[in-house]
Design a protein around this motif. Structure first.
Motif, PDB file in Angstrom:
ATOM      1  N   SER A 147      34.829 -26.839  -8.220  1.00 21.29           N
ATOM      2  CA  SER A 147      34.967 -25.617  -7.439  1.00 21.29           C
ATOM      3  C   SER A 147      35.821 -25.912  -6.208  1.00 21.29           C
ATOM      4  O   SER A 147      36.145 -27.068  -5.911  1.00 21.29           O
ATOM      5  CB  SER A 147      33.592 -25.098  -7.002  1.00 21.29           C
ATOM      6  OG  SER A 147      33.041 -25.935  -5.992  1.00 21.29           O
ATOM      7  N   SER A 148      36.177 -24.853  -5.468  1.00 21.86           N
ATOM      8  CA  SER A 148      36.990 -25.028  -4.260  1.00 21.86           C
ATOM      9  C   SER A 148      36.234 -25.778  -3.172  1.00 21.86           C
ATOM     10  O   SER A 148      36.845 -26.218  -2.184  1.00 21.86           O
ATOM     11  CB  SER A 148      37.443 -23.659  -3.735  1.00 21.86           C
ATOM     12  OG  SER A 148      36.306 -22.843  -3.452  1.00 21.86           O
ATOM     13  N   GLU A 149      34.911 -25.942  -3.324  1.00 19.83           N
ATOM     14  CA  GLU A 149      34.111 -26.665  -2.325  1.00 19.83           C
ATOM     15  C   GLU A 149      33.964 -28.150  -2.668  1.00 19.83           C
ATOM     16  O   GLU A 149      33.272 -28.881  -1.963  1.00 19.83           O
ATOM     17  CB  GLU A 149      32.728 -26.020  -2.223  1.00 19.83           C
ATOM     18  CG  GLU A 149      32.767 -24.570  -1.759  1.00 19.83           C
ATOM     19  CD  GLU A 149      31.393 -23.929  -1.758  1.00 19.83           C
ATOM     20  OE1 GLU A 149      30.432 -24.578  -2.244  1.00 19.83           O
ATOM     21  OE2 GLU A 149      31.274 -22.787  -1.275  1.00 19.83           O
ATOM     22  N   GLU A 150      34.618 -28.597  -3.753  1.00 18.22           N
ATOM     23  CA  GLU A 150      34.466 -29.981  -4.198  1.00 18.22           C
ATOM     24  C   GLU A 150      35.781 -30.762  -4.138  1.00 18.22           C
ATOM     25  O   GLU A 150      36.015 -31.675  -4.931  1.00 18.22           O
ATOM     26  CB  GLU A 150      33.921 -30.003  -5.634  1.00 18.22           C
ATOM     27  CG  GLU A 150      32.545 -29.376  -5.774  1.00 18.22           C
ATOM     28  CD  GLU A 150      32.067 -29.318  -7.212  1.00 18.22           C
ATOM     29  OE1 GLU A 150      30.956 -29.813  -7.490  1.00 18.22           O
ATOM     30  OE2 GLU A 150      32.815 -28.786  -8.062  1.00 18.22           O
ATOM     31  N   LEU A 151      36.636 -30.424  -3.188  1.00 22.27           N
ATOM     32  CA  LEU A 151      37.953 -31.052  -3.113  1.00 22.27           C
ATOM     33  C   LEU A 151      37.877 -32.561  -2.895  1.00 22.27           C
ATOM     34  O   LEU A 151      38.767 -33.299  -3.322  1.00 22.27           O
ATOM     35  CB  LEU A 151      38.783 -30.409  -1.991  1.00 22.27           C
ATOM     36  CG  LEU A 151      39.071 -28.901  -2.123  1.00 22.27           C
ATOM     37  CD1 LEU A 151      40.055 -28.472  -1.049  1.00 22.27           C
ATOM     38  CD2 LEU A 151      39.598 -28.553  -3.500  1.00 22.27           C
ATOM     39  N   ASP A 152      36.817 -33.011  -2.247  1.00 21.30           N
ATOM     40  CA  ASP A 152      36.719 -34.442  -1.923  1.00 21.30           C
ATOM     41  C   ASP A 152      36.464 -35.311  -3.154  1.00 21.30           C
ATOM     42  O   ASP A 152      36.666 -36.532  -3.089  1.00 21.30           O
ATOM     43  CB  ASP A 152      35.616 -34.683  -0.886  1.00 21.30           C
ATOM     44  CG  ASP A 152      35.982 -34.126   0.484  1.00 21.30           C
ATOM     45  OD1 ASP A 152      37.192 -33.947   0.736  1.00 21.30           O
ATOM     46  OD2 ASP A 152      35.076 -33.850   1.289  1.00 21.30           O
ATOM     47  N   ILE A 153      36.017 -34.723  -4.253  1.00 22.88           N
ATOM     48  CA  ILE A 153      35.703 -35.534  -5.431  1.00 22.88           C
ATOM     49  C   ILE A 153      36.678 -35.290  -6.583  1.00 22.88           C
ATOM     50  O   ILE A 153      36.504 -35.795  -7.686  1.00 22.88           O
ATOM     51  CB  ILE A 153      34.260 -35.283  -5.919  1.00 22.88           C
ATOM     52  CG1 ILE A 153      34.074 -33.817  -6.369  1.00 22.88           C
ATOM     53  CG2 ILE A 153      33.251 -35.651  -4.853  1.00 22.88           C
ATOM     54  CD1 ILE A 153      32.750 -33.569  -7.053  1.00 22.88           C
ATOM     55  N   VAL A 154      37.727 -34.505  -6.320  1.00 19.48           N
ATOM     56  CA  VAL A 154      38.703 -34.194  -7.363  1.00 19.48           C
ATOM     57  C   VAL A 154      39.491 -35.445  -7.751  1.00 19.48           C
ATOM     58  O   VAL A 154      39.933 -36.212  -6.891  1.00 19.48           O
ATOM     59  CB  VAL A 154      39.676 -33.097  -6.885  1.00 19.48           C
ATOM     60  CG1 VAL A 154      40.831 -32.932  -7.865  1.00 19.48           C
ATOM     61  CG2 VAL A 154      38.943 -31.775  -6.712  1.00 19.48           C
ATOM     62  N   GLU A 155      39.664 -35.639  -9.060  1.00 19.39           N
ATOM     63  CA  GLU A 155      40.510 -36.710  -9.584  1.00 19.39           C
ATOM     64  C   GLU A 155      41.771 -36.079 -10.179  1.00 19.39           C
ATOM     65  O   GLU A 155      41.691 -35.191 -11.017  1.00 19.39           O
ATOM     66  CB  GLU A 155      39.757 -37.520 -10.644  1.00 19.39           C
ATOM     67  CG  GLU A 155      38.557 -38.278 -10.082  1.00 19.39           C
ATOM     68  CD  GLU A 155      37.880 -39.157 -11.124  1.00 19.39           C
ATOM     69  OE1 GLU A 155      38.460 -39.335 -12.218  1.00 19.39           O
ATOM     70  OE2 GLU A 155      36.785 -39.658 -10.850  1.00 19.39           O
ATOM     71  N   TYR A 156      42.924 -36.549  -9.737  1.00 22.08           N
ATOM     72  CA  TYR A 156      44.194 -35.942 -10.106  1.00 22.08           C
ATOM     73  C   TYR A 156      44.802 -36.642 -11.328  1.00 22.08           C
ATOM     74  O   TYR A 156      44.464 -37.791 -11.605  1.00 22.08           O
ATOM     75  CB  TYR A 156      45.145 -36.006  -8.907  1.00 22.08           C
ATOM     76  CG  TYR A 156      44.634 -35.227  -7.720  1.00 22.08           C
ATOM     77  CD1 TYR A 156      44.901 -33.872  -7.582  1.00 22.08           C
ATOM     78  CD2 TYR A 156      43.849 -35.847  -6.753  1.00 22.08           C
ATOM     79  CE1 TYR A 156      44.409 -33.152  -6.503  1.00 22.08           C
ATOM     80  CE2 TYR A 156      43.351 -35.142  -5.665  1.00 22.08           C
ATOM     81  CZ  TYR A 156      43.639 -33.791  -5.541  1.00 22.08           C
ATOM     82  OH  TYR A 156      43.143 -33.079  -4.470  1.00 22.08           O
ATOM     83  N   PRO A 157      45.694 -35.901 -12.075  1.00 23.43           N
ATOM     84  CA  PRO A 157      46.197 -34.556 -11.829  1.00 23.43           C
ATOM     85  C   PRO A 157      45.205 -33.481 -12.276  1.00 23.43           C
ATOM     86  O   PRO A 157      44.354 -33.734 -13.149  1.00 23.43           O
ATOM     87  CB  PRO A 157      47.469 -34.498 -12.667  1.00 23.43           C
ATOM     88  CG  PRO A 157      47.182 -35.404 -13.822  1.00 23.43           C
ATOM     89  CD  PRO A 157      46.355 -36.533 -13.254  1.00 23.43           C
ATOM     90  N   GLU A 198      37.164 -17.741  -6.276  1.00 24.30           N
ATOM     91  CA  GLU A 198      37.486 -17.188  -7.590  1.00 24.30           C
ATOM     92  C   GLU A 198      38.488 -18.064  -8.346  1.00 24.30           C
ATOM     93  O   GLU A 198      39.004 -17.661  -9.388  1.00 24.30           O
ATOM     94  CB  GLU A 198      38.055 -15.774  -7.446  1.00 24.30           C
ATOM     95  CG  GLU A 198      37.082 -14.769  -6.877  1.00 24.30           C
ATOM     96  CD  GLU A 198      37.697 -13.392  -6.749  1.00 24.30           C
ATOM     97  OE1 GLU A 198      37.623 -12.629  -7.738  1.00 24.30           O
ATOM     98  OE2 GLU A 198      38.252 -13.080  -5.684  1.00 24.30           O
ATOM     99  N   LEU A 199      38.738 -19.259  -7.814  1.00 26.71           N
ATOM    100  CA  LEU A 199      39.635 -20.207  -8.461  1.00 26.71           C
ATOM    101  C   LEU A 199      38.849 -21.416  -8.932  1.00 26.71           C
ATOM    102  O   LEU A 199      37.816 -21.763  -8.360  1.00 26.71           O
ATOM    103  CB  LEU A 199      40.723 -20.664  -7.481  1.00 26.71           C
ATOM    104  CG  LEU A 199      41.671 -19.570  -6.983  1.00 26.71           C
ATOM    105  CD1 LEU A 199      42.518 -20.084  -5.835  1.00 26.71           C
ATOM    106  CD2 LEU A 199      42.559 -19.058  -8.111  1.00 26.71           C
ATOM    107  N   VAL A 200      39.338 -22.036  -9.994  1.00 27.96           N
ATOM    108  CA  VAL A 200      38.680 -23.220 -10.528  1.00 27.96           C
ATOM    109  C   VAL A 200      39.719 -24.330 -10.691  1.00 27.96           C
ATOM    110  O   VAL A 200      40.894 -24.068 -10.948  1.00 27.96           O
ATOM    111  CB  VAL A 200      37.993 -22.914 -11.885  1.00 27.96           C
ATOM    112  CG1 VAL A 200      39.010 -22.527 -12.939  1.00 27.96           C
ATOM    113  CG2 VAL A 200      37.162 -24.089 -12.371  1.00 27.96           C
TER     114      VAL A 200
END
Length: 419
Positions: A147-157, A198-200
């Motif tokens: 979710s937009s509140e989990e930016l710190d755990i995102v693995e890219y790309p 509203e974005l994922v």
């Protein structure tokens, strides 16, 4: 314009007790394929949609314009406005069939049945974050979602997309946090009603985009086709993730696995009628991307390839009936051609479009905005590659005419020798 295989025959309802259901309203962002399928099945069908294409008007008993351009506007549409429009058509409607953007109609607000899955089932199926949790619980392969509140755990790309709907137009790839934040800002500018929640965010995977189209009752599900999806096809659109059409059937060694996953999923979600499940066929096998709890863009190619009438089959699901499993007799391809510039639809451009095997034909005198669908092209062939090449040739003829006309207009505006 040449007749397509499904434009001439008409289908006849066999179940006597449903012959009284005659007058249908189709409502959604784009309803042309629903309206024309219903008309071929012998129904008197009216439409409310955002395009009112020429071929829709030919198939519909009557039609009205839906002045909504975004998903947020569609969600806020007052049922009383819809009822008022229905009253102008002068028919007693037997049922409403929602199309894209209108899947969550309040079914209790209308004087006739809404032939769609329940709003609760649609909400669970449409929201990609909710769906991801469901897929995890079922043990089905799917991309990691944030979710937009989990930016710190995102693995890219990753790929950023609306949590519900979108057609690929708003999808953006990010390879680091800076690109992801920039994508959030860009989408906020493009659609101010599209809030961050509203974005994922999904893991970005490589593979072949595909889909399974199904029919389902309360207790059974039946795959009617496995389709290849044309996504961001460069000769159809300059948008990298825009939905550009389908090829039916999609021949893959994973077809049976995809069918089994899709059938289990739509029954678990409690969906009814015509629904679709999008997949990505990766090196490790198929991955479930999302669910479309409504008629899909593949309706045309399925009908051309198999001969089934999907509208009639959709109606049958609500009386607990499924047809026999259809078989593809040939390859059918649809290519959605997007405009790369603002275009005024005059007689000359209309004639060029009509010379092709085309549908979604814009009405004369209208304006097509940049990066909006201009028309759809169709091809039917004994091989997949032959069908796609036919689409490409048709698209090139239309684009060449547009480029040459634009050059001529510029020349007339700036004659040689003038500053």
């Amino acid at each position: 314009m040449e007749s397509l295989p499904w434009q001439t025959p008409r289908y006849h309802r066999k179940n006597e007790k449903w012959r009284n259901m005659q007058n249908i309203l189709a409502i959604g962002f784009d309803t042309r394929n629903i309206v024309c399928s219903a008309s071929r099945a012998g129904y008197k069908v009216c439409s409310i949609d955002a395009f009112r294409d020429l071929d829709l008007q030919r198939c519909a008993y009557a039609s009205a314009f839906l002045e909504c351009r975004t998903s947020s506007e569609l969600r806020q549409l007052d049922p009383r406005w819809i009822i008022a429009k229905m009253n102008t058509f002068g028919l007693d409607f037997d049922a409403i069939v929602p199309g894209s953007g209108m899947e969550m109609l309040d079914q209790g607000s209308f004087p006739c049945p809404v032939l769609a899955s329940s709003p609760d089932a649609v909400k669970e199926a449409s929201n990609k974050l909710h769906l991801a949790k469901k897929l995890e619980a079922l043990g089905m392969p799917n991309p990691q979602c944030y979710s937009s509140e989990e930016l710190d755990i995102v693995e890219y790309p990753v790929i950023l997309k609306p949590s519900s709907g979108g057609g690929g137009i708003f999808n953006r790839v990010a390879r680091n946090r800076q690109e992801l934040l920039a994508a959030f800002e860009e989408l906020a500018r493009l659609d101010p009603g599209l809030a961050a929640e509203e974005l994922v965010i999904q893991d970005f995977l490589e593979g072949i985009p595909s889909s399974v189209s199904l029919l389902s009752t309360k207790s059974q599900a039946l795959t009617v086709a496995v389709n290849e999806q044309l996504i961001g096809t460069p000769w159809l659109s300059r948008l990298p993730f825009a939905y550009c059409g389908n090829v039916t059937p999609f021949r893959t060694e994973h077809a049976e696995e995809m069918e089994a996953l899709a059938e289990e999923l739509v029954l678990e979600l409690g969906l009814l009628g015509s629904n679709g499940v999008d997949f990505l066929v990766t090196e490790k096998g198929p991955v479930v991307l999302e669910v479309n709890p409504r008629f899909q863009g593949s309706l045309d190619t399925i009908e051309i390839a198999t001969g089934i009438n999907l509208f009639e089959a959709h109606i049958g699901c609500f009386r607990g009936e499924l047809p026999e499993k259809p078989e593809a007799k040939h390859f059918a391809a649809r290519g959605v051609l997007y405009s790369d510039r603002e275009l005024f639809i005059d007689r000359k451009l209309m004639d060029v479009i009509l010379r092709e095997k085309s549908t979604d034909i814009p009405s004369m005198g209208t304006v097509t905005e940049p990066d909006w669908p201009l028309t759809s092209l169709f091809a039917c062939a004994s091989t997949r590659d032959e069908a796609v090449r036919s689409l490409e040739r048709g698209a090139e003829r239309i684009k060449t005419f547009i480029v040459n006309r634009t050059k001529e207009e510029r020349k007339n505006l700036n004659p040689a020798g003038e500053a």
